[in-house]
Design a protein around this motif. Structure first.
Motif, PDB file in Angstrom:
ATOM      1  N   UNK A   1       0.833  -1.202   0.000  1.00 42.87           N
ATOM      2  CA  UNK A   1       0.000   0.000   0.000  1.00 42.87           C
ATOM      3  C   UNK A   1       0.864   1.246   0.000  1.00 42.87           C
ATOM      4  N   UNK A   2       0.805   2.009  -1.082  1.00 36.90           N
ATOM      5  CA  UNK A   2       1.631   3.197  -1.205  1.00 36.90           C
ATOM      6  C   UNK A   2       1.242   4.265  -0.195  1.00 36.90           C
ATOM      7  N   UNK A   3      -0.077   4.416   0.063  1.00 41.78           N
ATOM      8  CA  UNK A   3      -0.533   5.413   1.025  1.00 41.78           C
ATOM      9  C   UNK A   3      -0.012   5.098   2.427  1.00 41.78           C
ATOM     10  N   UNK A   4      -0.033   3.810   2.800  1.00 44.35           N
ATOM     11  CA  UNK A   4       0.475   3.391   4.107  1.00 44.35           C
ATOM     12  C   UNK A   4       1.964   3.722   4.222  1.00 44.35           C
ATOM     13  N   UNK A   5       2.731   3.443   3.169  1.00 44.34           N
ATOM     14  CA  UNK A   5       4.160   3.757   3.164  1.00 44.34           C
ATOM     15  C   UNK A   5       4.394   5.255   3.311  1.00 44.34           C
ATOM     16  N   UNK A   6       3.577   6.047   2.605  1.00 43.63           N
ATOM     17  CA  UNK A   6       3.713   7.505   2.665  1.00 43.63           C
ATOM     18  C   UNK A   6       3.446   8.020   4.077  1.00 43.63           C
ATOM     19  N   UNK A   7       2.440   7.452   4.748  1.00 46.33           N
ATOM     20  CA  UNK A   7       2.115   7.869   6.116  1.00 46.33           C
ATOM     21  C   UNK A   7       3.225   7.475   7.092  1.00 46.33           C
TER      22      UNK A   7
ATOM     23  N   UNK B   1       4.411  17.563  -1.660  1.00 45.82           N
ATOM     24  CA  UNK B   1       4.151  16.179  -1.268  1.00 45.82           C
ATOM     25  C   UNK B   1       2.876  15.667  -1.916  1.00 45.82           C
ATOM     26  N   UNK B   2       1.827  16.505  -1.908  1.00 48.68           N
ATOM     27  CA  UNK B   2       0.549  16.113  -2.524  1.00 48.68           C
ATOM     28  C   UNK B   2       0.735  15.880  -4.021  1.00 48.68           C
ATOM     29  N   UNK B   3       1.464  16.794  -4.689  1.00 52.51           N
ATOM     30  CA  UNK B   3       1.707  16.663  -6.124  1.00 52.51           C
ATOM     31  C   UNK B   3       2.478  15.388  -6.432  1.00 52.51           C
ATOM     32  N   UNK B   4       3.458  15.071  -5.598  1.00 58.47           N
ATOM     33  CA  UNK B   4       4.269  13.865  -5.826  1.00 58.47           C
ATOM     34  C   UNK B   4       3.448  12.597  -5.670  1.00 58.47           C
ATOM     35  N   UNK B   5       2.413  12.642  -4.814  1.00 61.99           N
ATOM     36  CA  UNK B   5       1.602  11.457  -4.549  1.00 61.99           C
ATOM     37  C   UNK B   5       0.525  11.212  -5.599  1.00 61.99           C
ATOM     38  N   UNK B   6       0.121  12.243  -6.356  1.00 64.61           N
ATOM     39  CA  UNK B   6      -0.981  12.096  -7.309  1.00 64.61           C
ATOM     40  C   UNK B   6      -0.762  10.987  -8.343  1.00 64.61           C
ATOM     41  N   UNK B   7       0.414  10.938  -9.037  1.00 67.55           N
ATOM     42  CA  UNK B   7       0.591   9.856 -10.013  1.00 67.55           C
ATOM     43  C   UNK B   7       0.698   8.495  -9.378  1.00 67.55           C
ATOM     44  N   UNK B   8       1.121   8.447  -8.102  1.00 71.84           N
ATOM     45  CA  UNK B   8       1.231   7.169  -7.405  1.00 71.84           C
ATOM     46  C   UNK B   8      -0.139   6.585  -7.115  1.00 71.84           C
ATOM     47  N   UNK B   9      -1.092   7.443  -6.742  1.00 69.18           N
ATOM     48  CA  UNK B   9      -2.415   6.967  -6.344  1.00 69.18           C
ATOM     49  C   UNK B   9      -3.197   6.368  -7.505  1.00 69.18           C
ATOM     50  N   UNK B  10      -2.914   6.860  -8.712  1.00 66.67           N
ATOM     51  CA  UNK B  10      -3.656   6.368  -9.882  1.00 66.67           C
ATOM     52  C   UNK B  10      -3.405   4.896 -10.144  1.00 66.67           C
TER      53      UNK B  10
END
Length: 298
Positions: A1-7, A285-294
């Motif tokens: 989970x990328x979001x979990x890693x980011x947190x 940080x938000x901008x960097x995460x956008x392509x990851x979430x897709x």
């Protein structure tokens, strides 16, 4: 989970950001090598019982449990991480003695530029969104950390420039080894190695004494247990299968959080320039995460 890693990495940056307060207070009682040596050894020792507990839990859940990676890879990864960490943290600690804290924060955080450059040489691609996030983050860091009157190059700046490059290598080493080994065990090894690398010159060139270490027990314990043992382990766990450029962007938030910690804990006020720098950092940080979430499956 990328979001979990980011947190997880965001929590790491938070712990490091608050640790600047502990490091600043600790330097009033002990010298750089001594401070880094003691905090690193404590960080390594704290992880030993954690490793035993986690191993027993995994073995109980899975009868045929086998730790990821072989012992040689684990030891090699821990030593490489420990050497890089030892060099970087001591260069940073000495750099603070010769230049302003704001410049140290900005120059150190420039690893967010160095990491994607190194990644390109290693064949890792960088999306336009991540590249834009890097530019935005650098602008935010400049506003946040370079708001003082001292703008010229000083003696310590060169030490911190080297420190930033070594931290970039440290991130790349973790990116290489973390998918193949147990992250907590590698973190434990890296701290013991870092502690030895700091402890030897402390005994040779400084005058460590028990009274000074005991006087600084609160900042040393925070730096050892939280900043070292907990945060660097979280970094290794959070970076697993994570884009190293995005990881470095999230970790660079420590500069932003350190300013907030100084405001909340020490009563230091934020200027409008610094607040805008914080906003740019979070935007990056938000901008960097956008392509990851897709593409990520959450």
């Amino acid at each position: 989970m990328k979001l979990k890693n980011a947190l997880i990495l965001l929590l790491t940056a938070t712990i490091w950001g608050v640790a600047f307060v502990a490091q600043s207070v600790g330097m009033d009682y002990v010298q750089p090598f001594t401070f880094n040596g003691v905090r690193s050894i404590i960080g390594g020792l704290v992880l030993i019982p954690v490793i035993f507990v986690l191993d027993r839990k995994k073995k109980a859940e899975e009868k045929d449990y086998k730790a990821p990676g072989d012992r040689k890879t684990l030891i090699l990864g821990g030593i490489c991480c420990g050497v890089a960490l030892g060099i970087a943290t001591n260069l940073q600690q000495f750099g603070v003695m010769y230049t302003s804290v704001g410049k140290v924060g900005f120059i150190t955080a420039c690893y967010i530029i160095i990491v994607p450059v190194l990644s390109l040489f290693l064949g890792k691609k960088c999306s336009p969104a991540v590249a834009g996030a890097v530019v935005l983050a650098v602008a935010g860091l400049y506003l946040l950390c370079m708001s003082g009157s001292e703008r010229g190059i000083q003696k310590g700046d060169f030490l911190v420039m080297i420190c930033s490059f070594i931290f970039s290598i440290h991130i790349m080493i973790i990116d290489y080894f973390s998918p193949a080994v147990d992250g907590v065990k590698m973190s434990c090894i890296q701290f013991l190695v870092c502690g030895i690398l700091s402890g030897v010159p402390a005994l040779l060139f400084e005058h460590p004494n028990l009274s000074g270490i005991l006087a600084a027990w609160i900042p040393i314990l925070y730096a050892g247990v939280m900043s070292s043992g907990v945060a660097y382990t979280l970094q290794i766990v959070g970076q697993k299968n994570m884009n190293p450029t995005v990881a470095s962007l999230i970790l660079s938030l420590e500069s932003c959080i350190s300013v907030l910690a100084g405001w909340i804990i020490l009563g230091q006020h934020l200027s409008s320039r610094e607040i805008f720098g914080c906003v740019l950092m979070f935007g990056a940080i938000i901008l960097a995460q956008l392509p990851q979430k897709e593409s990520a499956v959450l």
